[in-house]
Design a protein around this motif. Structure first.
Motif, PDB file in Angstrom:
ATOM      1  N   PRO A   1       0.568  -0.981  -0.049  1.00 34.14           N
ATOM      2  CA  PRO A   1       0.438  -0.048   0.392  1.00 34.14           C
ATOM      3  C   PRO A   1       0.412   1.428   0.298  1.00 34.14           C
ATOM      4  O   PRO A   1       0.551   1.674   0.548  1.00 34.14           O
ATOM      5  CB  PRO A   1      -0.549   0.247   1.200  1.00 34.14           C
ATOM      6  N   GLU A   2       1.438   1.468  -0.656  1.00 32.65           N
ATOM      7  CA  GLU A   2       1.944   2.269  -0.763  1.00 32.65           C
ATOM      8  C   GLU A   2       1.933   3.941  -1.698  1.00 32.65           C
ATOM      9  O   GLU A   2       2.543   4.816  -1.528  1.00 32.65           O
ATOM     10  CB  GLU A   2       3.893   2.575  -1.379  1.00 32.65           C
ATOM     11  N   GLY A   3       0.324   3.469  -2.576  1.00 25.53           N
ATOM     12  CA  GLY A   3      -0.049   4.196  -3.388  1.00 25.53           C
ATOM     13  C   GLY A   3       0.439   4.464  -4.836  1.00 25.53           C
ATOM     14  O   GLY A   3       0.260   5.299  -5.585  1.00 25.53           O
TER      15      GLY A   3
ATOM     16  N   GLN B   1       6.379  -2.202  -3.405  1.00 27.97           N
ATOM     17  CA  GLN B   1       6.397  -1.351  -2.952  1.00 27.97           C
ATOM     18  C   GLN B   1       6.879  -1.205  -1.623  1.00 27.97           C
ATOM     19  O   GLN B   1       7.917   0.272  -1.587  1.00 27.97           O
ATOM     20  CB  GLN B   1       5.508  -0.527  -3.335  1.00 27.97           C
ATOM     21  N   SER B   2       7.171  -2.102  -1.056  1.00 26.07           N
ATOM     22  CA  SER B   2       7.797  -2.194   0.542  1.00 26.07           C
ATOM     23  C   SER B   2       7.054  -3.422   1.056  1.00 26.07           C
ATOM     24  O   SER B   2       5.932  -3.504   0.557  1.00 26.07           O
ATOM     25  CB  SER B   2       7.971  -0.522   0.914  1.00 26.07           C
ATOM     26  N   PRO B   3       8.431  -3.426   1.929  1.00 30.82           N
ATOM     27  CA  PRO B   3       7.784  -4.564   2.414  1.00 30.82           C
ATOM     28  C   PRO B   3       6.648  -4.175   3.991  1.00 30.82           C
ATOM     29  O   PRO B   3       7.198  -5.276   5.049  1.00 30.82           O
ATOM     30  CB  PRO B   3       8.836  -5.255   3.643  1.00 30.82           C
ATOM     31  N   GLN B   4       6.410  -2.773   3.818  1.00 29.14           N
ATOM     32  CA  GLN B   4       5.046  -2.665   5.069  1.00 29.14           C
ATOM     33  C   GLN B   4       4.443  -3.361   5.424  1.00 29.14           C
ATOM     34  O   GLN B   4       4.680  -3.497   6.772  1.00 29.14           O
ATOM     35  CB  GLN B   4       4.056  -1.944   4.438  1.00 29.14           C
ATOM     36  N   LEU B   5       3.707  -3.988   4.704  1.00 33.33           N
ATOM     37  CA  LEU B   5       2.599  -5.158   5.672  1.00 33.33           C
ATOM     38  C   LEU B   5       3.555  -5.586   6.369  1.00 33.33           C
ATOM     39  O   LEU B   5       3.040  -7.110   6.921  1.00 33.33           O
ATOM     40  CB  LEU B   5       1.400  -5.519   4.538  1.00 33.33           C
ATOM     41  N   TYR B   6       4.563  -6.552   5.998  1.00 32.21           N
ATOM     42  CA  TYR B   6       4.897  -7.859   5.925  1.00 32.21           C
ATOM     43  C   TYR B   6       6.019  -8.115   7.492  1.00 32.21           C
ATOM     44  O   TYR B   6       6.352  -8.644   8.800  1.00 32.21           O
ATOM     45  CB  TYR B   6       6.277  -8.852   4.877  1.00 32.21           C
ATOM     46  N   LYS B   7       6.380  -6.199   7.194  1.00 28.15           N
ATOM     47  CA  LYS B   7       7.058  -6.268   8.280  1.00 28.15           C
ATOM     48  C   LYS B   7       6.860  -6.063   9.835  1.00 28.15           C
ATOM     49  O   LYS B   7       6.896  -6.117  10.397  1.00 28.15           O
ATOM     50  CB  LYS B   7       8.473  -5.058   8.538  1.00 28.15           C
ATOM     51  N   GLN B   8       4.839  -5.192   9.164  1.00 28.20           N
ATOM     52  CA  GLN B   8       4.102  -4.914  10.397  1.00 28.20           C
ATOM     53  C   GLN B   8       3.983  -6.308  11.500  1.00 28.20           C
ATOM     54  O   GLN B   8       3.801  -7.236  12.349  1.00 28.20           O
ATOM     55  CB  GLN B   8       2.959  -4.560  10.025  1.00 28.20           C
TER      56      GLN B   8
ATOM     57  N   PHE C   1       9.714  -1.644  -5.325  1.00 28.59           N
ATOM     58  CA  PHE C   1       9.543  -1.069  -6.438  1.00 28.59           C
ATOM     59  C   PHE C   1       8.344  -0.742  -6.892  1.00 28.59           C
ATOM     60  O   PHE C   1       7.254  -0.829  -6.594  1.00 28.59           O
ATOM     61  CB  PHE C   1       9.620  -2.838  -7.812  1.00 28.59           C
ATOM     62  N   ARG C   2       8.867   0.309  -7.740  1.00 29.26           N
ATOM     63  CA  ARG C   2       7.140   1.645  -7.691  1.00 29.26           C
ATOM     64  C   ARG C   2       7.626   1.771  -9.072  1.00 29.26           C
ATOM     65  O   ARG C   2       8.158   2.942  -9.910  1.00 29.26           O
ATOM     66  CB  ARG C   2       7.360   2.708  -7.096  1.00 29.26           C
ATOM     67  N   ASP C   3       6.025   1.509 -10.092  1.00 32.48           N
ATOM     68  CA  ASP C   3       5.760   2.671 -11.214  1.00 32.48           C
ATOM     69  C   ASP C   3       5.294   3.146 -11.265  1.00 32.48           C
ATOM     70  O   ASP C   3       4.575   3.777 -11.705  1.00 32.48           O
ATOM     71  CB  ASP C   3       5.025   0.913 -11.946  1.00 32.48           C
TER      72      ASP C   3
ATOM     73  N   THR D   1      16.362   0.690  -3.346  1.00 29.88           N
ATOM     74  CA  THR D   1      16.517  -0.368  -2.426  1.00 29.88           C
ATOM     75  C   THR D   1      16.101   0.524  -0.820  1.00 29.88           C
ATOM     76  O   THR D   1      16.475   2.024  -0.994  1.00 29.88           O
ATOM     77  CB  THR D   1      18.036  -0.917  -2.469  1.00 29.88           C
ATOM     78  N   GLN D   2      16.030   0.139   0.009  1.00 30.81           N
ATOM     79  CA  GLN D   2      15.687   0.668   1.172  1.00 30.81           C
ATOM     80  C   GLN D   2      16.037   0.159   2.148  1.00 30.81           C
ATOM     81  O   GLN D   2      15.956  -1.332   2.491  1.00 30.81           O
ATOM     82  CB  GLN D   2      13.659   0.695   1.847  1.00 30.81           C
ATOM     83  N   ILE D   3      16.828   0.261   3.163  1.00 30.23           N
ATOM     84  CA  ILE D   3      16.837  -0.070   5.331  1.00 30.23           C
ATOM     85  C   ILE D   3      15.335   0.284   5.415  1.00 30.23           C
ATOM     86  O   ILE D   3      15.072   0.973   6.295  1.00 30.23           O
ATOM     87  CB  ILE D   3      18.382   0.724   5.317  1.00 30.23           C
TER      88      ILE D   3
ATOM     89  N   LEU E   1       4.073   5.851  13.479  1.00 28.25           N
ATOM     90  CA  LEU E   1       3.887   4.433  14.423  1.00 28.25           C
ATOM     91  C   LEU E   1       2.553   4.265  13.502  1.00 28.25           C
ATOM     92  O   LEU E   1       2.069   4.992  12.834  1.00 28.25           O
ATOM     93  CB  LEU E   1       3.669   5.608  15.430  1.00 28.25           C
ATOM     94  N   ARG E   2       2.303   2.603  13.705  1.00 28.76           N
ATOM     95  CA  ARG E   2       1.322   2.525  12.617  1.00 28.76           C
ATOM     96  C   ARG E   2       0.189   2.366  14.072  1.00 28.76           C
ATOM     97  O   ARG E   2       0.353   1.895  15.294  1.00 28.76           O
ATOM     98  CB  ARG E   2       1.903   1.096  13.035  1.00 28.76           C
ATOM     99  N   ILE E   3      -0.703   1.603  13.620  1.00 23.01           N
ATOM    100  CA  ILE E   3      -1.903   0.946  13.895  1.00 23.01           C
ATOM    101  C   ILE E   3      -1.943   0.281  14.892  1.00 23.01           C
ATOM    102  O   ILE E   3      -1.689  -0.887  14.059  1.00 23.01           O
ATOM    103  CB  ILE E   3      -3.759   1.580  12.701  1.00 23.01           C
TER     104      ILE E   3
HETATM  105  N1  ASP Z   1       7.188   1.638   3.892  1.00 17.67           N
HETATM  106  C1  ASP Z   1       7.610   2.720   4.194  1.00 17.67           C
HETATM  107  C2  ASP Z   1       7.871   3.242   3.102  1.00 17.67           C
HETATM  108  O1  ASP Z   1       8.413   2.785   1.813  1.00 17.67           O
HETATM  109  C3  ASP Z   1       8.178   3.443   5.171  1.00 17.67           C
HETATM  110  C4  ASP Z   1       8.138   2.659   6.693  1.00 17.67           C
HETATM  111  O2  ASP Z   1       6.500   3.301   7.029  1.00 17.67           O
HETATM  112  O3  ASP Z   1       8.661   1.802   6.848  1.00 17.67           O
HETATM  113  O4  ASP Z   1       7.813   4.744   2.799  1.00 17.67           O
END
Ligand code: ASP
Length: 582
Positions: A169-171, A191-198, A215-217, A229-231, A481-483
């Motif tokens: 969901p990075e839009g 687009q990021s590992p957002q949901l997996y990391k949560q 990956f974002r188109d 690449t993201q840390i 912070l996440r919900i």
């Molecule tokens: N997933 C977010 C991003 O790619 C970063 C985050 O909220 O941890 O911008």
């Protein structure tokens, strides 16, 4: 089997090696034949050294980019070559072995090669032979090393998450991968590992990180690539202050270990609203001042109708350029104003200790005096004013102008790094594409507790526990912070207009996971490519990626993306529609 032994790197030889017999291996950067003497500049990954070949030595044919193994004695040069790090010495060859030949390279591998970027990208394996290019990858590698060391010593564990995934969901637009087994179904590259990391926090890992490809188109820009690449970091049970503190420590180590720069902590924090109002940007470059001033109160009764009626009247002062406010320059500024979306835009000169020309004839003496006082304006300065009813256009327009002048007038000192957090972002914004309400970050960002009652009635007034790290005007990372409360998450989805079916289809698995004892959690991601750009002082992201895409999203080395066989397509159950105008 051959053995390619060397005793030293070319680029590391110096006066301390004088008298030693060394064996070096490298590519021929350049050869000069002076008859009785031949000089060869031999290059390896550490640099270049001059090899001197006397005419009594039996040598193979030597041309540019041939690979040679040279044995010889390091000798002090009579006249030092100041342009070369090893310029005080040379290697007087006693034996030369030709390891491989090369065709005449289509681009020069010399540091001062002036080949255009398209051709450099096509022959990337030659372009990257230049030390200045390789140095950037050394910095990149050091950032990764510092990250592993710091996070490991802070109890983080590295966990990989899938690349073949559902849409995340990075839009941005997804890159899709068709499934052969389930025809008509697609994975999306994350687009990021957002949901997996949560979910890893729901697992109980508490401290996760990953150097993750995303990956974002999207439309490409100088600081944006389709795969980057993201840390990526996520933690449980830390509040915003603790997350920022931990992240600052990581940045401090990265700066120290890569370029030896001492970052002073704690970093400054700037509220999003202040960033926009004062600098006209949510990623302000604060290495120079040039603050935006709000002039609405000053002009609330101005005879100049536009200022009286506009909701926003703001300006910046640019020092000492009145003598270049010629007609031609003013036309240039007006074009810039158009480009930066400022519809009502004025350029006011400070001369004879007051403001002169144009609309200033509508200003009272008091307004003129106050205007120069607000800015501390002096003769030869210029005040640029923008007005309008859309804050974004006025503020961001002046912000863009601010950056323009910083470059144009060289206001930024080289080798300076300015790091700050921008915090307290709005939770939602209006989509520029369709005007609909959309998350500023992503829909899992936690709203500020005090704003929760406004969620439904005044969603645009709700702020969030979201933060960005800004370095030299780049958004180098961000997170939130996440919900962790299912009911709040549900409410957010409702405000965003997601139906029950949408939720089930898009994030059903995640909403289910949230039900089982989700810890309070939050995290962030740093852009590894952008950090490398900043630390290696380039403004082109392609310089820090070994095989980047060009602005057309094509890899110039391999020409990907490529057409595939009919057979491959039919195995995937895919038929390509003819382009209408083909
Ligand atoms: N997933 C977010 C991003 O790619 C970063 C985050 O909220 O941890 O911008």
């Amino acid at each position: 089997m051959e053995k390619f032994d060397r005793t030293n790197y070319c680029g590391e030889l110096d006066l301390s090696n004088v008298g030693e017999e060394v064996t070096i291996i490298g590519w021929v950067q350049r050869k000069r034949n002076l008859g009785s003497l031949i000089f060869v500049d031999l290059r390896d990954r550490k640099g270049i050294v001059q090899v001197c070949i006397k005419d009594n030595l039996d040598i193979p044919d030597i041309r540019n980019e041939y690979i040679l193994q040279v044995t010889g004695v390091v000798t002090k040069k009579e006249v030092e070559n100041k342009n070369l790090k090893t310029g005080a010495i040379e290697v007087v060859a006693s034996k030369i072995i030709l390891i491989n030949t090369s065709e005449q390279p289509p681009i020069s591998t010399a540091e001062d090669s002036n080949a255009n970027e398209d051709i450099r990208l096509k022959y990337r394996y030659l372009d990257l032979r230049r030390k200045s290019m390789q140095d950037r990858f050394v910095i990149r590698s050091k950032i990764v090393k510092a990250t592993h060391e710091y996070l490991d010593s802070h109890d983080f564990i590295e966990i990989e998450t899938p690349y073949l995934a559902p849409s995340t969901p990075e839009g941005a637009r997804d890159y899709l991968v068709p499934s052969r087994i389930h025809k008509g179904c697609f994975y999306a590259l994350p687009q990021s590992p957002q949901l997996y990391k949560q979910m890893l926090m729901i697992c109980g890992f508490e401290r996760y990180y990953q150097i993750a490809r995303c990956f974002r188109d999207e439309d490409l820009r100088a600081d944006r690539q389709p795969d980057f690449t993201q840390i990526d970091i996520e933690t449980s049970f830390l509040n915003q202050d603790q997350i920022l503190e931990m992240s600052e420590g990581l940045l401090q180590k990265i700066f120290k270990d890569t370029i030896g720069y001492e970052v002073k902590l704690p970093l400054r924090r700037l509220d999003y609203e202040d960033a926009v109002n004062i600098y006209g940007s949510d990623k302000p470059d604060t290495r120079f001042d040039m603050k935006i001033h709000d002039l609405k109160a000053l002009f609330s009764n101005c005879e100049y109708e536009n200022f009286k009626t506009s909701t926003y009247v703001r300006g910046i002062l640019v020092k000492n350029i009145a003598d270049v406010t010629s007609r031609k320059k003013q036309d240039e500024y007006n074009l810039l104003a158009q480009k930066f979306n400022m519809k009502s835009f004025y350029c006011i000169k400070v001369l004879n200790n007051t403001v002169e020309g144009g609309i200033t004839k509508f200003f009272s003496a008091e307004e003129k005096a106050k205007l120069t006082e607000i800015f501390g304006a002096e003769n030869n300065d210029v005040i640029f004013i923008a007005s309008g009813n859309i804050r974004k256009n006025v503020a961001f327009g002046l912000g863009a102008l601010r950056s323009f002048f910083a470059k144009e007038l060289n206001l930024i000192k080289p080798n300076t790094f300015d790091l700050l957090w921008v915090v307290h972002f709005p939770l939602f914004e209006k989509s520029e594409e369709n005007g609909e309400i959309t998350p500023c970050h992503h829909p899992f960002t936690r709203p500020c507790d005090e704003d929760l009652p406004k969620l439904r009635e005044k969603p645009y007034e709700v702020y969030s526990y979201a933060y960005d790290i800004v370095i030299n005007g780049y958004e180098a990372g961000g997170g939130s912070l996440r919900i962790y409360d299912q009911n709040v998450q549900k409410e957010i989805f409702e405000v965003l207009g997601f139906t029950e079916k949408d939720i089930q289809n898009k994030f059903g698995f995640f909403v289910e996971a949230l039900k089982y004892g989700t810890p309070p959690h939050g995290g962030l991601a740093f852009g590894l490519d952008r950090l490398t750009m900043i630390l290696s002082q380039t403004d082109n992201i392609r310089d820090v990626i070994a095989f980047p895409k060009n602005l057309n999203a094509v890899c110039p080395v391999t020409n990907a993306p490529l057409k595939v066989d009919e057979e491959q397509l039919s195995t995937l159950g895919i038929k390509i529609m003819e382009e209408e105008n083909e």
